[in-house]
Scaffold this motif. Structure first.
Motif, short mmCIF file in Angstrom:
data_model
loop_
_atom_site.label_atom_id
_atom_site.label_comp_id
_atom_site.label_asym_id
_atom_site.label_seq_id
_atom_site.Cartn_x
_atom_site.Cartn_y
_atom_site.Cartn_z
N GLY A 81 0.82 -1.21 0.00
CA GLY A 81 0.00 0.00 0.00
C GLY A 81 0.85 1.26 0.00
O GLY A 81 0.54 2.24 -0.69
N LEU A 82 1.95 1.24 0.76
CA LEU A 82 2.87 2.38 0.74
C LEU A 82 3.52 2.54 -0.63
O LEU A 82 3.76 3.68 -1.08
CB LEU A 82 3.95 2.19 1.81
CG LEU A 82 3.50 2.35 3.27
CD1 LEU A 82 4.65 2.03 4.21
CD2 LEU A 82 3.00 3.77 3.52
N LYS A 88 1.92 7.18 -6.52
CA LYS A 88 0.84 8.09 -6.90
C LYS A 88 1.11 9.52 -6.45
O LYS A 88 0.87 10.48 -7.19
CB LYS A 88 -0.48 7.60 -6.30
CG LYS A 88 -1.67 8.46 -6.65
CD LYS A 88 -2.94 7.91 -6.03
CE LYS A 88 -4.14 8.80 -6.36
NZ LYS A 88 -5.39 8.29 -5.73
N GLU A 89 1.63 9.68 -5.23
CA GLU A 89 1.85 11.01 -4.67
C GLU A 89 3.28 11.50 -4.84
O GLU A 89 3.64 12.55 -4.30
CB GLU A 89 1.49 10.99 -3.18
CG GLU A 89 0.04 10.65 -2.89
CD GLU A 89 -0.92 11.70 -3.42
OE1 GLU A 89 -0.51 12.88 -3.50
OE2 GLU A 89 -2.06 11.34 -3.77
N MET A 94 8.18 6.58 0.73
CA MET A 94 7.21 5.50 0.94
C MET A 94 7.71 4.17 0.37
O MET A 94 7.17 3.11 0.71
CB MET A 94 5.87 5.87 0.31
CG MET A 94 5.22 7.11 0.89
SD MET A 94 4.78 6.87 2.62
CE MET A 94 4.09 8.48 3.01
N LEU A 95 8.70 4.21 -0.50
CA LEU A 95 9.22 2.99 -1.11
C LEU A 95 10.33 2.34 -0.27
O LEU A 95 10.76 1.23 -0.58
CB LEU A 95 9.75 3.27 -2.51
CG LEU A 95 8.75 3.28 -3.67
CD1 LEU A 95 7.73 4.40 -3.52
CD2 LEU A 95 9.46 3.41 -5.01
N THR A 152 14.94 6.24 -7.04
CA THR A 152 15.92 7.26 -7.42
C THR A 152 15.32 8.26 -8.40
O THR A 152 15.58 9.47 -8.31
CB THR A 152 17.15 6.59 -8.05
OG1 THR A 152 17.67 5.61 -7.14
CG2 THR A 152 18.24 7.61 -8.34
N ASN A 153 14.50 7.78 -9.33
CA ASN A 153 13.89 8.66 -10.33
C ASN A 153 12.96 9.67 -9.68
O ASN A 153 13.00 10.87 -9.99
CB ASN A 153 13.14 7.81 -11.36
CG ASN A 153 12.52 8.64 -12.45
OD1 ASN A 153 11.36 9.03 -12.37
ND2 ASN A 153 13.29 8.91 -13.51
N ILE A 154 12.11 9.22 -8.77
CA ILE A 154 11.19 10.14 -8.09
C ILE A 154 11.96 11.14 -7.25
O ILE A 154 11.66 12.35 -7.23
CB ILE A 154 10.19 9.35 -7.23
CG1 ILE A 154 9.29 8.48 -8.11
CG2 ILE A 154 9.34 10.30 -6.40
CD1 ILE A 154 8.35 7.59 -7.32
#
Length: 220
Positions: A81-82, A88-89, A94-95, A152-154
């Motif tokens: 869920g995280l 999404k956010e 969260m990962l 890393t991308n986010i």
């Protein structure tokens, strides 16, 4: 340092992350159902564990297995869920729980490859078991690399300002629209203006002073 991936095969990193997250949720649902069935029918786990013939302890063994499955399912719900929420956010933090557990799983899988290799050389010589263990380890390493690349991308997009992260509700101050106090009517009343009598009438202007006759000229 390993260079992050730009794509997961033919899929975008975000799409691959969503697929991994939802597959994890589906797997957690399946594990939860198995645990609940084990609580309702202890003979399933007792027979699997080989303790069905022992009437005095097979229910305890089945209960332990069922509780382990149920707890694992709820942990999976939380972690995956995280993952979905973080993608999404655009919140890379969260990962992190998934990356930690995935890294531990990949390390244990690598140890499994070593034990399978030892068993292949000096034990049962089971080639199929060794090949399956190697494939499982490589697959887990690939999944870990995909999720780490997405993390890393986010993170880099946020640092470069290419992703706008919405602030939390507590960080946004409550703003109220206060009505502006306008000054009262500052224009003078009509009585303050001069009446029409103050302006000169048409008779006060001189008559038309322009000549009424003009000289004539002979045409040549």
């Amino acid at each position: 340092m390993v260079k992050p991936l730009e794509k997961a095969g033919c899929l975008e990193l975000r799409t691959a992350g969503y697929i991994i997250g939802w597959l994890g949720v589906a797997g957690s649902v399946l594990i939860l159902l198995i645990g609940l069935v084990g609580l309702g029918n202890p003979k399933i786990f007792a027979g699997y564990n080989g303790s069905y013939s022992y009437k005095e302890n097979y229910e305890d063994v089945a209960s332990i297995y069922s509780v382990i499955f149920i707890v694992s399912a709820f942990v999976g719900f939380a972690i995956y869920g995280l993952v979905i929420y973080g993608i999404k956010e655009n919140r890379h933090a969260m990962l992190i729980p998934y990356l930690i557990l995935s890294g531990i799983s990949a390390a244990l899988s690598f140890l499994g490859v070593l034990f399978a290799a030892m068993d292949l050389v000096a034990g049962t010589h089971n080639v199929f078991n060794f090949a399956f263990t190697v494939f499982s380890c490589m697959f887990q390493l690939f999944i870990f690399r995909v999720m780490y690349s997405l993390y890393t991308n986010i993170k880099m997009n946020i640092l470069n300002g290419r992703v706008l992260v919405p602030p939390s509700a507590a960080a946004v101050p409550l703003q109220q629209n206060v009505p502006t106090a306008y000054p009262p009517n500052a224009y003078p009343p009509n009585a303050a203006y001069a009446p029409n009598a103050a302006y000169p009438s048409n008779a006060a202007y001189p008559p038309n002073a322009y000549p009424t006759t003009y000289p004539t000229y002979n045409k040549v």
